[in-house]
Scaffold this motif. Structure first.
Motif, PDB file in Angstrom:
ATOM      1  N   ASP A  52       0.797  -1.227   0.000  1.00 49.08           N
ATOM      2  CA  ASP A  52       0.000   0.000   0.000  1.00 49.08           C
ATOM      3  C   ASP A  52       0.833   1.281   0.000  1.00 49.08           C
ATOM      4  OD1 ASP A  52      -2.367  -1.337  -0.129  1.00 49.08           O
ATOM      5  OD2 ASP A  52      -2.853  -1.129   1.996  1.00 49.08           O
ATOM      6  N   GLU A  53       1.885   1.342   0.776  1.00 45.58           N
ATOM      7  CA  GLU A  53       2.632   2.587   0.926  1.00 45.58           C
ATOM      8  C   GLU A  53       4.005   2.497   0.274  1.00 45.58           C
ATOM      9  OE1 GLU A  53       2.515   4.407   4.708  1.00 45.58           O
ATOM     10  OE2 GLU A  53       0.562   3.570   5.160  1.00 45.58           O
ATOM     11  N   GLY A  54       4.044   2.597  -1.036  1.00 43.96           N
ATOM     12  CA  GLY A  54       5.313   2.666  -1.740  1.00 43.96           C
ATOM     13  C   GLY A  54       5.829   1.360  -2.294  1.00 43.96           C
ATOM     14  N   GLY A  55       5.131   0.269  -2.115  1.00 41.09           N
ATOM     15  CA  GLY A  55       5.551  -0.995  -2.705  1.00 41.09           C
ATOM     16  C   GLY A  55       6.639  -1.700  -1.924  1.00 41.09           C
ATOM     17  N   ALA A  56       7.453  -2.464  -2.636  1.00 38.11           N
ATOM     18  CA  ALA A  56       8.504  -3.274  -2.020  1.00 38.11           C
ATOM     19  C   ALA A  56       9.807  -3.084  -2.788  1.00 38.11           C
ATOM     20  CB  ALA A  56       8.093  -4.755  -2.039  1.00 38.11           C
ATOM     21  N   ASP A  57      10.924  -3.327  -2.115  1.00 34.91           N
ATOM     22  CA  ASP A  57      12.234  -3.254  -2.737  1.00 34.91           C
ATOM     23  C   ASP A  57      12.388  -4.459  -3.663  1.00 34.91           C
ATOM     24  OD1 ASP A  57      14.853  -2.702  -3.382  1.00 34.91           O
ATOM     25  OD2 ASP A  57      15.666  -3.131  -1.399  1.00 34.91           O
ATOM     26  N   ILE A  70      12.202  -9.368   1.296  1.00 29.64           N
ATOM     27  CA  ILE A  70      11.053  -9.647   2.160  1.00 29.64           C
ATOM     28  C   ILE A  70      11.356  -9.567   3.654  1.00 29.64           C
ATOM     29  CG2 ILE A  70       9.817 -10.998   0.433  1.00 29.64           C
ATOM     30  CD1 ILE A  70      10.876 -13.506   1.810  1.00 29.64           C
ATOM     31  N   ASN A  71      12.493  -8.986   4.022  1.00 28.97           N
ATOM     32  CA  ASN A  71      12.798  -8.817   5.443  1.00 28.97           C
ATOM     33  C   ASN A  71      11.667  -8.116   6.181  1.00 28.97           C
ATOM     34  OD1 ASN A  71      15.315  -9.035   3.966  1.00 28.97           O
ATOM     35  ND2 ASN A  71      16.287  -8.745   5.946  1.00 28.97           N
TER      36      ASN A  71
END
Length: 107
Positions: A52-57, A70-71
């Motif tokens: 929701d807030e900026g996605g994932a690395d 996924i840490n």
């Protein structure tokens, strides 16, 4: 509290997953390698709230696969221990096992 998110655990077991140590920060990083046709399934297993807030690395890898760090999902969002997901990264677990268990016992 559950030791693992069952849906996430199963999604990680179905995909390639790696554990590595960032020697600059001393922290461990967990990366899930998701094939392009499994992205929707993986996102559903993780849950929409995480994105929701900026996605994932993420990293785009050769062959169109995506590496997702996924840490934050395991440790911060789910408040689980990396050791609970040890079977998801069998290639690296033995190398880092003692260090991770010591770190988790300090918490």
């Amino acid at each position: 509290m559950s030791e693992v998110n069952v849906e996430l655990y199963e999604a990680l077991k179905e995909n390639e997953c790696h554990l590595e140590k960032n020697y600059k920060t001393g922290e461990f990083e967990v990366w899930a390698i998701i094939l392009d046709f499994n992205i929707r399934e993986f996102c559903e297993a993780v849950g929409q709230y995480y994105f929701d807030e900026g996605g994932a690395d993420c990293k785009l890898l050769i062959g169109g696969n995506i590496g997702i760090k996924i840490n934050d999902i395991i440790i911060e969002e789910e408040e689980h221990k990396l050791s609970s997901y040890a079977k998801c990264f069998p290639d690296e677990w033995d190398e880092y096992k003692d260090e991770i268990l010591a770190m988790e016992n300090d918490d």
